[in-house]
Scaffold this motif. Sequence first.
Motif, PDB file in Angstrom:
ATOM      1  N   SER A 164      -4.572 -17.534 -85.151  1.00 44.58           N
ATOM      2  CA  SER A 164      -3.922 -18.717 -84.566  1.00 44.58           C
ATOM      3  C   SER A 164      -2.363 -18.318 -84.084  1.00 44.58           C
ATOM      4  O   SER A 164      -1.907 -19.257 -83.707  1.00 44.58           O
ATOM      5  CB  SER A 164      -3.516 -19.380 -85.975  1.00 44.58           C
TER       6      SER A 164
ATOM      7  N   GLU B 181     -12.286 -32.266 -81.154  1.00 43.88           N
ATOM      8  CA  GLU B 181     -13.093 -31.795 -81.911  1.00 43.88           C
ATOM      9  C   GLU B 181     -12.496 -31.172 -83.102  1.00 43.88           C
ATOM     10  O   GLU B 181     -12.789 -31.480 -84.324  1.00 43.88           O
ATOM     11  CB  GLU B 181     -14.231 -30.842 -81.488  1.00 43.88           C
ATOM     12  N   GLN B 182     -11.254 -30.638 -83.023  1.00 44.06           N
ATOM     13  CA  GLN B 182     -10.755 -29.728 -84.064  1.00 44.06           C
ATOM     14  C   GLN B 182      -9.867 -30.988 -84.931  1.00 44.06           C
ATOM     15  O   GLN B 182      -9.505 -31.045 -85.997  1.00 44.06           O
ATOM     16  CB  GLN B 182      -9.916 -28.656 -83.879  1.00 44.06           C
ATOM     17  N   SER B 183      -9.178 -31.877 -84.122  1.00 48.55           N
ATOM     18  CA  SER B 183      -8.385 -33.038 -84.592  1.00 48.55           C
ATOM     19  C   SER B 183      -9.014 -33.907 -85.484  1.00 48.55           C
ATOM     20  O   SER B 183      -8.696 -34.227 -86.476  1.00 48.55           O
ATOM     21  CB  SER B 183      -7.685 -33.657 -83.835  1.00 48.55           C
TER      22      SER B 183
ATOM     23  N   GLU C 277     -18.065 -30.953 -90.550  1.00 54.12           N
ATOM     24  CA  GLU C 277     -17.340 -29.909 -90.659  1.00 54.12           C
ATOM     25  C   GLU C 277     -16.152 -30.172 -91.679  1.00 54.12           C
ATOM     26  O   GLU C 277     -15.937 -29.167 -92.272  1.00 54.12           O
ATOM     27  CB  GLU C 277     -16.646 -29.445 -89.335  1.00 54.12           C
TER      28      GLU C 277
END
Length: 439
Positions: free
Chosen positions: A4, A161-163, A183
Amino acid sequence: MTSSALLTDRYELTMVDAAMQSGTADRACLFEAFARRLPNGRRYGIVAGTGRLLELIQAFRFEDAELDWLRDNNVVRQGTLDWLADYRFSGEIWGYREGEVYFPGSPLLTVESSFAEGVILETLILSVLNYDTSVASAAARMVSVALGRPIAEMGSRRTGEQSAVAAARAAYIAGFDATSNLEAGRRWGLPTMGTAAHAFTLLHDSEEDAFRAQVAAFGPGTTLLVDTYDIHAGVELAVAVAGTGLGAVRIDSGDLPTVVAAVREQLDSLGAVNTRITVTSDLDEHTIAGLSGSPVDGYGVGTSVVTGSGAPAAGMVYKLVAHKGDRGEDWIPVAKASAQKVSVGGRKRAFRRLDATRTAREEIVDVQGSGVDTPAGAPGENQRELLVQLVHHGVPEERYLGHAGTLLAREHRAAVMQELPIQAFRLGQGDPVIPTVYR
């Protein structure tokens, strides 16, 4: 988890680079994340993202790929690259528990470390806490007006998509019952839900064919979407196909209070008295509150929850509030004094003062050097300490991580909501429901 380390801004690394040149990179420092105000005149906020953040800090490592990119782009000097190659956060972090209620000035996260170790985490800390807290704060308002009816998060198509994964987790902590995002189900153990969209109906030659295919696949307890063409005809057909044991119908359009009342009456007249009604259709806390008197059995919320219902960031900042001198003497408070951006320097402790009915009355922030140890209260009152240790010598507290940590945060949020005065649950614009008092 992949590194990260580059989920950050360039100036975090260039500050480290310059501090290494000036000899101040190793100076002991205290950083603090807090919000100067609540979004949109809201009366309280909900802390979320802590468990995610702790895992991301663990993964904050500069591997060969990251170091090569920094070198190729001349971001920092070679000596700093060598330092980054060995970076492992080794300091201490305290903070409000995930799921905790917060107010303006609440010291939500305190990082004690060298300047270099702590400053480099600024962007990561703020990007996680600002978004997740915004979602959780909006979601909590929706849960409070849903009056115990199930509410599901289904906003993956309305954010990154990650949010989407982060939003599902934050909404669950705030009291949502399930998510459509798989997910989020896999990564955090959240309950998932979903059956069919309008495309499934439109695929078939007729609405009846679509309903029969869905019931054949999932049984009569499924949820049938009845508003692709005509709602009245769709409800009648749904019961004819699935029988009076039909699990639920979903309505995604129309004047919902009027439509829901008519559908409930129609279902009952057809003998489907136990068939539930779920509504979606661009809901937010205000439309959910407007349906409180309608025979709705469940809600699905998309855009509004993943965008913080108009406040996509919680407004948190991360500031240096104290440091030690070169000889390691006592903490020296430091604070920004710019107009409209004043901060309060020094190490802090935080308490919530509860009256004899265990209703919150004040947020008390004890600033280092005030001479106050534990705030005194009137007879029958109680002060609940708010800061807990999240990371010790660089190692995160295991209980706050993963699925177990998410459940713990959800349980904590449910408990602390019971402390809020009733005025906290009004949806209109207003001031924070309790004041923040510095001592």
